[in-house]
Structures are given as structure tokens and as C-alpha cells.
Write an enzyme that holds these catalytic residues in place. Structure first.
Site: not given
Length: 371
Positions: A127, A148, A190, A232, A242, A246, A250, A253, A257, A270
Site C-alpha cells: 500500500r 503521477k 517537454e 512543473k 489534477e 495541473r 497536459n 497530450h 496520447h 512521447h
């Protein structure tokens, strides 16, 4: 001449952590672990990939061993396909065999794939155990900060994940010299993104220093990575999970993606897919009444860095649109996009017409010949 070590802090209360950026830092891993109070008795799992293991794993292992830590190294295949539930199962097995306990640490040594995968192992094992990022690519300056972590599903990228912040990020610029030029360019995509969403002056600086950045000048890279990580860290500090702000990270993206999924993970790396996506978002800005100069300038700077700005002919519009419907940023029947309002500022729009996006995607395929 070695560049100085720069330090940033991601402000998240009890989960706050530093980012160290400089040269020669990997050899000091053990000292950083000591300085941060990591227990020597708890085993460490070092996760890396087949491209990185022979380059840097031994240095990390030796540094930690010299500081009294017991390290087990797990190597995954290089590439996006390693971000899978099958690989997660293997790494949890490796953690169990290595005897990791609740005070243990998982280290990610590699690029964004390793960071996402190892981070998800750390988030889910018992956990949640400690996690340290040691990025070895330029692209990972983005993914290594913010917590993330995720693996992919066959229908959608990063759809199985968590928020799990690292204890610290150790960014050794020396590791970047081994990158192929394609990866250098993709990583800088990026870096530029952070300027496009937040800092017009930084975009201008990147433009002026493109040759130094592409040549991996350590001082220029150190400054660029610091500025990119700073944007960032500011955004993450204000919106860790997010909920609103936040999401500006993206930019590019949603289309990017989808392109990765349709082209096949690895066909477009990417940063390349995101560059194309950012050009698409800039073109979308014009449909909302913003200047066409945003798209022209965005496309110009990405061309300057040798990045693609057009969708490959092999990617059908219908398939790209279908892939976007599986994206997390598609909600309640509306398409959500980060749209630039100028170079250095963006807004989140949840009222984007599907027909507009289809037009943008079609337009990004026209004139695929590039100078």
C-alpha cells in the site's frame, strides 16, 4: 567544467521534496540517501531498463552499497511496452524476493517509462513504500516530478495509476550524454512545453539557445531543466491531484496520447507525439478567436528543434479520434483541451467541438513534406 548543482523544492506540506539538478550526482546516491534519513536495514529495489543498466546501474549500486544499503536490481525491457500489468506483477515479485519491507525504497533509474512503472510498484507494494527518481533522459524531467505513476492498458495510456510522490529527484546531467539525438529532441519538446504554458521568456531563451541544448551543453541543459522543473513544481504544489490547474501540463497530450496509441507505442516517441499535439492545440486556439501567430510560432520552434509537426500518414483520423475518446481528458460527452491563449499562457476548455478536432487532425496530415 562541471555545472553547479541546482535545487528546487516541490511544496506539498508533509510530502514536500527536493529536486537536485547537476553533474556527478549519481556517484553520490548513497550520500543523498543518508542525508534524507533512509534506514540502512531496509532493502532497496533498483528498477532500470535494458538500455540503462550497463551505463549507470553499477554506479548507483556501488554508491548505495558503500553507504551500507542492500540493493537488488530489476531490469525491464526498454520501451513503452514495459508499462504493463504483467511487468508490474514481475516487479512486485522481485520486491518480495528481495525482502522489501514497509520502510524500503523503490528507485527508478531511467526514463519516463521506468519512472512511471517503478513509481506504480512503489505506490502499490504494501500500500505504498518510499520512492526515489533518478531520471536519465531529458523527457523524464517532466514525468519524474509530480508523483503521477501508472501503467498502460491496451485501450488507453496511463489509465491504471496513482499519485505517489518521490522522496527526492536526483537529476544527473552527465547521464544525458548517452542519449540518441532523437531522444534529446523529444525530451526538449517537454522542456519547451513548460515555457509554452507558463513562461514566454523561457520559450524565447530556448529558441535562442537551441544549438547549445541540442549539443547537450551542460550549463545550458542545467538551466533549461531547472526552469522546466520549476514550472512543473509550481503547478504541482498548487494542484497535486489534477483537480484544476495541473491539467494545464497536459498541453498537447490529448492528441499526442492518441497518436502514440494509434501509431503503436514506440513508433512515435512521447515527445514527438506531444510536439504534434501542441501544434494541434495551437491551431485549435485560432478557432476560439486567438491569434494565428500562436500556431505559426509553435510550429516554427518545434521545427527548429527538429521535431515533427505533422501526423504520420499511417495514422487514420478515425482511429485517432476513437483513441481520444478513451483518454482520461474526455469527460461527460465533451472534449477537454488545453488551449494556448498566447505563447506562455493557456486555458482549459471543456467545450471543444468534436468536428473542430477532426478538422485539426485532418489539417495536421496535409502537407506532410517538411523542409
Amino acid at each position: 567544467m562541471a555545472s553547479r548543482t541546482r535545487e528546487l523544492k516541490v511544496e506539498l506540506g508533509e510530502r514536500s521534496y527536493p529536486i537536485y539538478i547537476g553533474t556527478g550526482l549519481i556517484a553520490l546516491t548513497g550520500q543523498y540517501f543518508k542525508d534524507h534519513g533512509f534506514p540502512v536495514k531496509s532493502p532497496i529495489l533498483l528498477v532500470t531498463d535494458s538500455s540503462v543498466v550497463d551505463l549507470y546501474a553499477e554506479k548507483v549500486e556501488e554508491s548505495l552499497a558503500n553507504a551500507g544499503y542492500k540493493v537488488t536490481t530489476a531490469v525491464v525491457p526498454s520501451g513503452e511496452t514495459s508499462k504493463s500489468l504483467e511487468m508490474l506483477d514481475e516487479l512486485v515479485g522481485a520486491a518480495l524476493e528481495a525482502g522489501l519491507d514497509r520502510k524500503s525504497t523503490v528507485i527508478a533509474l531511467g526514463g519516463g517509462v521506468v519512472g512511471d512503472l517503478a513509481g506504480f510498484v512503489a505506490a502499490s507494494y504494501m500500500r505504498g513504500v518510499r520512492f526515489v527518481q533518478i531520471p536519465t533522459t531529458i523527457l523524464a524531467h517532466d514525468s519524474s516530478v509530480g508523483g503521477k505513476v501508472a501503467v498502460n492498458h491496451r485501450l488507453a495510456k496511463n489509465i491504471i495509476g496513482a499519485f505517489h510522490q518521490p522522496e527526492f529527484v536526483l537529476y544527473d546531467i552527465d547521464t544525458l550524454v548517452s542519449l540518441p539525438m532523437r531522444e534529446v529532441r523529444a525530451g526538449l519538446s517537454e522542456v519547451i512545453k513548460h515555457g509554452l504554458i507558463w513562461n514566454e521568456d523561457f520559450v524565447a531563451w530556448c529558441d535562442e539557445n537551441a544549438d547549445k541544448l541540442l549539443a547537450l551543453d551542460s550549463e545550458a541543459l542545467g538551466y533549461a531543466l531547472y526552469e522546466g522543473c520549476k514550472v512543473k513544481s509550481i503547478v504541482v504544489s498548487r494542484d497535486e491531484r489534477e483537480n484544476d490547474l495541473r491539467a494545464i501540463l497536459n498541453l498537447g497530450h490529448t492528441i499526442g496520447h492518441a497518436l502514440e496509441a494509434v501509431a503503436g507505442y514506440g513508433e512515435l516517441v512521447h515527445g514527438e507525439a506531444i510536439a504534434i499535439g501542441m501544434v494541434g492545440s495551437a491551431r485549435l486556439a485560432e478557432k476560439f478567436g486567438y491569434s494565428a501567430d500562436i500556431a505559426a510560432e509553435t510550429e516554427r520552434i518545434f521545427r527548429k528543434f527538429g521535431l515533427p509537426v505533422r501526423i504520420p500518414d499511417s495514422c487514420a483520423t478515425e482511429e485517432i479520434m476513437s483513441a481520444m475518446l478513451h483518454d482520461k481528458k474526455f469527460a461527460e460527452g465533451k472534449m477537454v483541451f488545453v488551449v494556448p491563449t498566447a505563447i506562455g499562457s493557456v486555458e482549459i476548455r471543456n467545450d471543444v467541438s468534436t468536428s473542430w478536432v477532426t478538422d485539426i487532425v485532418d489539417g495536421l496530415r496535409e502537407g506532410n513534406e517538411q523542409p
